[in-house]
Design an enzyme around this catalytic site. Structure first.
Site: not given
Length: 372
Positions: A15, A75, A94, A96, A118, A270
């Protein structure tokens, strides 16, 4: 504002943070976009498509971090990328953080401002920037599970689709949120016998109304999880607690009670995973066998369908990118408590309470951090 789009370097990640169409929209607001060469190759967008959209294509990732203020990714940054972050940067991606103390420490030490897709919320308490990837991952969970059930892949040799005269495959979905609902829709569409477990009775009622008698709904408790898991051919873990490590709601004992060759797909990986037997895997080596059960625990599932996933993600993220660029990150975050909830790290201060609690780190209210 100068906005940088680096090429994603996580294993199996294709991506990209911004599509050429998004770049064109940002440039129309009089901002400058720097794109690392090859960043869009995974979605079939070459450097020329970004140049045509008004971006400046640069030769390497160092040029992105040197020239840009706002870094837009997909990411969490890998170790090599984290070394390039400084206090001048706003990172939007993101993150996480909860299951990764090393990542948290590095971002705190960088001095950067880090906003996580997120943990941004909306007026209804939903997670609008997580939702599109959750929809993709939920659908992919059934696809991946169906493949893993094939004998050649180590599975029991069960077809997830319904065949006349043969009992349908049994699928259990643990968690009825966006991931779970997407998994249910796909599994029922294939003809599987589907059960969903969730503690929220209102959510279960809504799912029951949507899917009718094709879905068995069960309120979560330990006994219900154990019995449903034991009789299933495929179990999808779709548990999410915003910002926090996922609880291990499916124990090793429950997994061991499944028939050999059954499959579990842990979409919650994740955030640490919801099976005691889960450990992160990659697209290069997506599965392993534990307690006789095939485990699929890829941490960036949506990276396997980068074109679909990137465009779905950009539909959600672009308005926030534009707001940060147009107003500056402080004003943008303070414009809404929902946007503010996305702030995880601010110039060495941890502003995400769940992460602070789990990693036993000092926490600062985001409003206080922004006022410093």
């Amino acid at each position: 504002m100068k906005i940088g789009v680096p090429k994603e370097i996580k294993i199996g990640e294709y991506r990209v943070g911004l599509t050429p169409e998004s770049v064109a929209e940002i440039v129309s607001h009089d901002h400058e976009v720097l794109v690392e060469t090859g960043a869009g190759a995974g979605i079939g967008c070459g450097d020329d498509s970004y140049r045509d959209a008004g971006a400046v294509v640069v030769a390497n990732v160092a040029a992105i971090y040197e020239g840009a203020e706002l870094i837009v990714k997909v990411k969490e940054p890998e170790e090599a990328e984290r070394r390039l972050l400084t206090e001048k940067h706003v990172l939007f991606t993101y993150l996480h953080l909860a299951p990764d103390p090393v990542l948290t420490k590095d971002l705190l030490n960088s001095g950067a401002v880090c906003i996580a897709y997120e943990t941004i919320t909306d007026d209804h308490g939903h997670l609008p920037l997580l939702a599109p990837m959750s929809q993709v991952a939920g659908r992919m969970a059934i696809q991946a599970g169906a493949n893993a059930l094939e004998k050649a892949c180590g599975g029991r040799g069960v077809l997830l689709g319904r065949v006349p005269g043969v009992r349908p495959a049994k699928v259990t979905v643990v968690g009825g949120g966006v991931v779970g609902e997407s998994a249910i829709e796909t599994a029922i569409g294939l003809g599987a016998e589907v059960t969903v477990l969730d503690p929220n009775l209102e959510l279960l009622e809504r799912l029951a109304k949507r899917f009718g008698w094709g879905l068995r709904t069960v309120k979560t408790n330990r006994s219900a999880i154990a019995s449903s898991v034991a009789e299933s051919d495929l179990v999808v873990g779709a548990v999410l607690i915003m910002g926090a490590t996922t609880p291990k709601v499916v124990t090793r004992q429950m997994v061991a009670a499944m028939r050999p060759g059954s499959v579990v797909v842990d979409v919650s990986i994740d955030q640490g995973g919801c099976f005691e037997t889960s450990r992160p895997t990659s697209h290069a080596s997506p599965t392993y066998v534990e307690e006789g059960v095939v485990h699929y625990c890829v941490v960036n599932m949506a990276g396997a369908v980068p074109w679909t996933a990137t465009y779905a993600l950009n539909n959600a993220t672009l308005p926030y990118v534009l707001q940060i660029a147009d107003e500056g990150y402080r004003a943008a975050l303070l414009s809404s408590p929902h946007f503010l909830s996305g702030l995880n790290v601010h110039h060495g201060c941890l502003t995400e309470p769940s992460v602070a609690r789990e990693q036993k780190l000092a926490f600062m209210q985001p409003e206080v951090a922004l006022a410093r």
